[in-house]
Design a protein around this motif. Structure first.
Motif, PDB file in Angstrom:
ATOM      1  N   GLY A 283      -8.673 -40.872  -1.188  1.00 24.79           N
ATOM      2  CA  GLY A 283      -7.635 -41.594  -0.451  1.00 24.79           C
ATOM      3  C   GLY A 283      -6.434 -40.745  -0.094  1.00 24.79           C
ATOM      4  O   GLY A 283      -6.223 -39.658  -0.629  1.00 24.79           O
ATOM      5  N   HIS A 284      -5.610 -41.271   0.845  1.00 27.26           N
ATOM      6  CA  HIS A 284      -4.429 -40.562   1.334  1.00 27.26           C
ATOM      7  C   HIS A 284      -3.478 -40.175   0.203  1.00 27.26           C
ATOM      8  O   HIS A 284      -2.936 -39.065   0.188  1.00 27.26           O
ATOM      9  CB  HIS A 284      -3.658 -41.447   2.325  1.00 27.26           C
ATOM     10  CG  HIS A 284      -4.375 -41.673   3.622  1.00 27.26           C
ATOM     11  ND1 HIS A 284      -5.667 -42.117   3.687  1.00 27.26           N
ATOM     12  CD2 HIS A 284      -3.953 -41.506   4.910  1.00 27.26           C
ATOM     13  CE1 HIS A 284      -6.023 -42.232   4.956  1.00 27.26           C
ATOM     14  NE2 HIS A 284      -4.999 -41.866   5.718  1.00 27.26           N
ATOM     15  N   LYS A 285      -3.251 -41.118  -0.711  1.00 24.95           N
ATOM     16  CA  LYS A 285      -2.264 -40.896  -1.772  1.00 24.95           C
ATOM     17  C   LYS A 285      -2.647 -39.689  -2.625  1.00 24.95           C
ATOM     18  O   LYS A 285      -1.812 -38.815  -2.900  1.00 24.95           O
ATOM     19  CB  LYS A 285      -2.143 -42.152  -2.639  1.00 24.95           C
ATOM     20  CG  LYS A 285      -1.187 -41.998  -3.818  1.00 24.95           C
ATOM     21  CD  LYS A 285      -1.046 -43.287  -4.602  1.00 24.95           C
ATOM     22  CE  LYS A 285      -2.359 -43.664  -5.280  1.00 24.95           C
ATOM     23  NZ  LYS A 285      -2.674 -42.741  -6.414  1.00 24.95           N
ATOM     24  N   ASP A 286      -3.908 -39.633  -3.046  1.00 25.83           N
ATOM     25  CA  ASP A 286      -4.342 -38.519  -3.890  1.00 25.83           C
ATOM     26  C   ASP A 286      -4.419 -37.209  -3.102  1.00 25.83           C
ATOM     27  O   ASP A 286      -4.143 -36.135  -3.642  1.00 25.83           O
ATOM     28  CB  ASP A 286      -5.709 -38.837  -4.513  1.00 25.83           C
ATOM     29  CG  ASP A 286      -5.619 -39.950  -5.548  1.00 25.83           C
ATOM     30  OD1 ASP A 286      -4.535 -40.085  -6.161  1.00 25.83           O
ATOM     31  OD2 ASP A 286      -6.603 -40.682  -5.734  1.00 25.83           O
ATOM     32  N   LYS A 309      -6.369 -37.829  12.546  1.00 24.28           N
ATOM     33  CA  LYS A 309      -5.392 -38.898  12.353  1.00 24.28           C
ATOM     34  C   LYS A 309      -4.947 -38.967  10.893  1.00 24.28           C
ATOM     35  O   LYS A 309      -3.744 -39.064  10.597  1.00 24.28           O
ATOM     36  CB  LYS A 309      -5.997 -40.237  12.790  1.00 24.28           C
ATOM     37  CG  LYS A 309      -5.046 -41.411  12.633  1.00 24.28           C
ATOM     38  CD  LYS A 309      -5.700 -42.707  13.091  1.00 24.28           C
ATOM     39  CE  LYS A 309      -4.755 -43.901  12.899  1.00 24.28           C
ATOM     40  NZ  LYS A 309      -5.396 -45.168  13.318  1.00 24.28           N
ATOM     41  N   LYS A 310      -5.914 -38.906   9.983  1.00 22.64           N
ATOM     42  CA  LYS A 310      -5.597 -38.980   8.557  1.00 22.64           C
ATOM     43  C   LYS A 310      -4.747 -37.782   8.128  1.00 22.64           C
ATOM     44  O   LYS A 310      -3.784 -37.922   7.365  1.00 22.64           O
ATOM     45  CB  LYS A 310      -6.886 -39.033   7.736  1.00 22.64           C
ATOM     46  CG  LYS A 310      -6.646 -39.051   6.234  1.00 22.64           C
ATOM     47  CD  LYS A 310      -7.964 -38.982   5.472  1.00 22.64           C
ATOM     48  CE  LYS A 310      -7.725 -38.844   3.978  1.00 22.64           C
ATOM     49  NZ  LYS A 310      -8.969 -38.667   3.219  1.00 22.64           N
ATOM     50  N   VAL A 311      -5.112 -36.618   8.628  1.00 22.53           N
ATOM     51  CA  VAL A 311      -4.355 -35.404   8.300  1.00 22.53           C
ATOM     52  C   VAL A 311      -2.925 -35.521   8.807  1.00 22.53           C
ATOM     53  O   VAL A 311      -1.957 -35.191   8.114  1.00 22.53           O
ATOM     54  CB  VAL A 311      -5.055 -34.157   8.887  1.00 22.53           C
ATOM     55  CG1 VAL A 311      -4.146 -32.936   8.787  1.00 22.53           C
ATOM     56  CG2 VAL A 311      -6.375 -33.907   8.168  1.00 22.53           C
ATOM     57  N   ARG A 312      -2.788 -36.034  10.049  1.00 22.18           N
ATOM     58  CA  ARG A 312      -1.458 -36.169  10.631  1.00 22.18           C
ATOM     59  C   ARG A 312      -0.589 -37.122   9.819  1.00 22.18           C
ATOM     60  O   ARG A 312       0.608 -36.865   9.594  1.00 22.18           O
ATOM     61  CB  ARG A 312      -1.586 -36.683  12.075  1.00 22.18           C
ATOM     62  CG  ARG A 312      -0.304 -36.697  12.894  1.00 22.18           C
ATOM     63  CD  ARG A 312       0.158 -35.283  13.197  1.00 22.18           C
ATOM     64  NE  ARG A 312       1.227 -34.852  12.304  1.00 22.18           N
ATOM     65  CZ  ARG A 312       1.631 -33.598  12.187  1.00 22.18           C
ATOM     66  NH1 ARG A 312       1.047 -32.643  12.892  1.00 22.18           N
ATOM     67  NH2 ARG A 312       2.599 -33.273  11.359  1.00 22.18           N
ATOM     68  N   GLN A 313      -1.194 -38.218   9.373  1.00 21.87           N
ATOM     69  CA  GLN A 313      -0.453 -39.184   8.564  1.00 21.87           C
ATOM     70  C   GLN A 313       0.021 -38.555   7.247  1.00 21.87           C
ATOM     71  O   GLN A 313       1.150 -38.784   6.798  1.00 21.87           O
ATOM     72  CB  GLN A 313      -1.329 -40.408   8.276  1.00 21.87           C
ATOM     73  CG  GLN A 313      -1.577 -41.280   9.491  1.00 21.87           C
ATOM     74  CD  GLN A 313      -2.562 -42.407   9.198  1.00 21.87           C
ATOM     75  OE1 GLN A 313      -3.286 -42.365   8.207  1.00 21.87           O
ATOM     76  NE2 GLN A 313      -2.587 -43.418  10.069  1.00 21.87           N
ATOM     77  N   PRO A 334      -8.105 -30.558   9.814  1.00 19.22           N
ATOM     78  CA  PRO A 334      -9.295 -30.983   9.076  1.00 19.22           C
ATOM     79  C   PRO A 334     -10.077 -29.774   8.537  1.00 19.22           C
ATOM     80  O   PRO A 334     -10.121 -28.718   9.166  1.00 19.22           O
ATOM     81  CB  PRO A 334     -10.114 -31.749  10.111  1.00 19.22           C
ATOM     82  CG  PRO A 334      -9.114 -32.180  11.133  1.00 19.22           C
ATOM     83  CD  PRO A 334      -8.097 -31.095  11.187  1.00 19.22           C
ATOM     84  N   ILE A 335     -10.687 -29.960   7.404  1.00 16.80           N
ATOM     85  CA  ILE A 335     -11.327 -28.883   6.676  1.00 16.80           C
ATOM     86  C   ILE A 335     -12.627 -28.442   7.343  1.00 16.80           C
ATOM     87  O   ILE A 335     -13.303 -29.227   8.012  1.00 16.80           O
ATOM     88  CB  ILE A 335     -11.597 -29.332   5.220  1.00 16.80           C
ATOM     89  CG1 ILE A 335     -11.837 -28.137   4.302  1.00 16.80           C
ATOM     90  CG2 ILE A 335     -12.763 -30.316   5.154  1.00 16.80           C
ATOM     91  CD1 ILE A 335     -11.838 -28.515   2.815  1.00 16.80           C
ATOM     92  N   GLY A 336     -12.975 -27.164   7.183  1.00 12.79           N
ATOM     93  CA  GLY A 336     -14.273 -26.656   7.616  1.00 12.79           C
ATOM     94  C   GLY A 336     -14.305 -26.153   9.038  1.00 12.79           C
ATOM     95  O   GLY A 336     -13.420 -26.429   9.846  1.00 12.79           O
ATOM     96  N   LEU A 337     -15.351 -25.410   9.351  1.00 13.22           N
ATOM     97  CA  LEU A 337     -15.565 -24.921  10.711  1.00 13.22           C
ATOM     98  C   LEU A 337     -16.074 -26.050  11.595  1.00 13.22           C
ATOM     99  O   LEU A 337     -16.806 -26.937  11.125  1.00 13.22           O
ATOM    100  CB  LEU A 337     -16.574 -23.767  10.716  1.00 13.22           C
ATOM    101  CG  LEU A 337     -16.156 -22.475  10.000  1.00 13.22           C
ATOM    102  CD1 LEU A 337     -17.256 -21.435  10.119  1.00 13.22           C
ATOM    103  CD2 LEU A 337     -14.856 -21.944  10.556  1.00 13.22           C
ATOM    104  N   PRO A 338     -15.735 -26.054  12.868  1.00 13.99           N
ATOM    105  CA  PRO A 338     -16.147 -27.143  13.777  1.00 13.99           C
ATOM    106  C   PRO A 338     -17.609 -27.004  14.217  1.00 13.99           C
ATOM    107  O   PRO A 338     -17.913 -26.501  15.299  1.00 13.99           O
ATOM    108  CB  PRO A 338     -15.195 -26.978  14.965  1.00 13.99           C
ATOM    109  CG  PRO A 338     -14.855 -25.523  14.975  1.00 13.99           C
ATOM    110  CD  PRO A 338     -14.832 -25.090  13.552  1.00 13.99           C
TER     111      PRO A 338
END
Length: 461
Positions: A283-286, A309-313, A334-338
């Protein structure tokens, strides 16, 4: 035969080993000193010529010297020693002193080598590597160096060369023995020092173990990341607060598993600066908590899973707390290669691919744990230079002996030829392998480059 043993870090032990060796060969042996040596059980102190000869007749050997201070003996009387030289097969003389320290700088009158010596053995030790000169080098004051300077391989080679210049006048065979070589790097270093080859031929960074990887979160993606990382010889540490996830059943390959709340996770973070951190909590908090704990660490990699979006938040929340964008820009999120990864296994591949790319930009080592932990005598083959296209890069290694082959320097005919060369290797040597034109055809290779391979005999003293 008269053998003078000089230097530091194991002279007495070497003399005892030689004594046992010559006794097995049926030869009589005298152990003594030209400087000072500890009095041990059965040591004859201030003996006459007749007493020494009687002891030799009884036991085949004797440890003898004149009385000195502090439970030590010093050199035998000159006349007695000269008579013994005609009667005893092997005389082993401890001809130097280092006050128990692993390294020594010889003073003007040292070492005290017997004029009739048939062989000189120079002992040194790697036990002082990385330590302050003042703590591990006897006589360092006469070198006019900073006592706080750290001992490195070049410093040890300098000490050896000083000794070699001083004993060259005796015009007898000289053997160098390097003790306390425990790691593979130290064994390779010992091989170069004993064969009087430049220690700069190898790079200590080639022998670095693969990084440690801390996986924060123990879900499905984490399980695949751990599997891949273990295959790649990363030391893995899994941390999660859920008992049903942070367990050996789900992470059988993990080196460490810790079931703790994420606010205590940093208690289990490694000290190594090349550690990688993968944040894949639920989750976001952790995520935010773990990112705050890793953001300012000296590390090789910090990555956090999540959509843009999650990363931006998460970033926005941290910016509101006072963090700077320049600090967040260091995070791979976001993690990892695309690679358009979808499944947990594919996401794990993208994460480890990104980590590998960053690791190989910053760390020379490609060595495996199997190679780092190899035991026994053999020959270590290292690519020390390359030109053009070749299968493996500088620092790639392979260990060869009659029983096993560990590691690789590229495979194919070149590696096959290197294995044959290694099996015939008796001393440090270097070979050049061409992988182009006619040489390429002979080796069955089409890479079009060349490798210089260093062969280092690795021995257990």
């Amino acid at each position: 035969m008269i053998i003078s043993v000089i230097g530091s870090g194991g002279k007495t032990t070497k003399i005892k080993q030689l004594k046992d060796q010559y006794l097995k060969e049926g030869k009589s042996v005298l152990m003594t000193t030209s400087t000072h040596m500890k009095i041990e059980e059965n040591t004859l102190v201030d003996p006459s010529y007749e007493e020494i000869i009687n002891e030799i007749k009884k036991h085949g050997y004797v440890h003898a010297g004149s009385k000195a201070k502090n439970q030590k003996i010093k050199a035998l009387d000159d006349e007695v020693l000269e008579k013994l030289k005609k009667e005893i097969d092997v005389i082993l003389i401890e001809a130097d002193g280092s006050h128990g320290l692993p390294l020594k700088y010889p003073r003007n009158h040292e070492p005290v080598v017997d004029k009739d010596s048939n062989e000189i053995i120079l002992i040194t030790s790697l036990k002082g590597l990385g330590k302050p000169v003042q703590d591990v080098v006897h006589g360092y004051q006469e070198m006019k160096v900073d006592g706080n300077q750290r001992v490195d391989s070049l410093f040890i080679q300098q000490l050896i060369n000083i000794y070699l210049k001083k004993i060259d006048k005796y015009n007898v065979p000289i053997k160098i023995q390097v003790n306390e070589a425990s790691s593979l790097y130290e064994k390779a270093l010992a091989s170069l020092l004993e064969d009087q080859k430049e220690v700069t031929l190898i790079n200590e960074e080639w022998f670095l173990p693969q990084p440690k990887l801390v996986i924060l979160g123990a879900g499905h993606v984490s399980q695949y990341v751990n599997k891949l990382a273990s295959m790649l010889d990363f030391y893995t540490i899994v941390i999660d607060e859920r008992k049903e996830f942070a367990c050996k059943e789900l992470f059988p390959e993990a080196n460490e598993i810790h079931c703790v709340s994420f606010d205590k996770a940093d208690s289990y973070f490694p000290k190594e600066a090349n550690t990688c951190y993968v944040i894949v909590t639920r989750g976001h908090k952790d995520d935010r908590l773990c990112l705050k704990k890793t953001l300012f660490l000296q590390s090789l990699y910090v990555g956090m899973i999540g959509s843009k979006k999650k990363v931006r938040q998460t970033y926005d929340a941290l910016l509101e707390e006072g963090y700077q964008q320049v600090e967040l820009d260091k995070v791979h999120a976001p993690i990892g290669l695309p690679i358009k990864a979808v499944t947990p296994a594919e996401i794990a591949v993208s994460i480890m691919s990104e980590i590998i790319a960053i690791k190989n930009e910053n760390q020379y080592s490609s060595i495996t744990n199997d190679l780092l932990e190899v035991q026994g005598d053999g020959v270590l083959c290292i690519i020390i230079d390359k030109k053009g296209s070749t299968p493996r890069t500088v620092g790639s290694m392979m260990f060869v002996n009659e029983k096993e082959l560990v590691g690789s320097i590229g495979g194919g005919r070149e590696e096959y030829q290197a294995i044959l060369d290694a099996k015939n290797c008796q001393k440090v040597m270097m070979k050049h392998y061409e992988l182009n034109n006619s040489e390429s055809a002979n080796l069955g290779m089409i890479c079009g480059g060349s490798n210089d391979v260093l062969f280092l005999p690795i021995k257990q003293h």
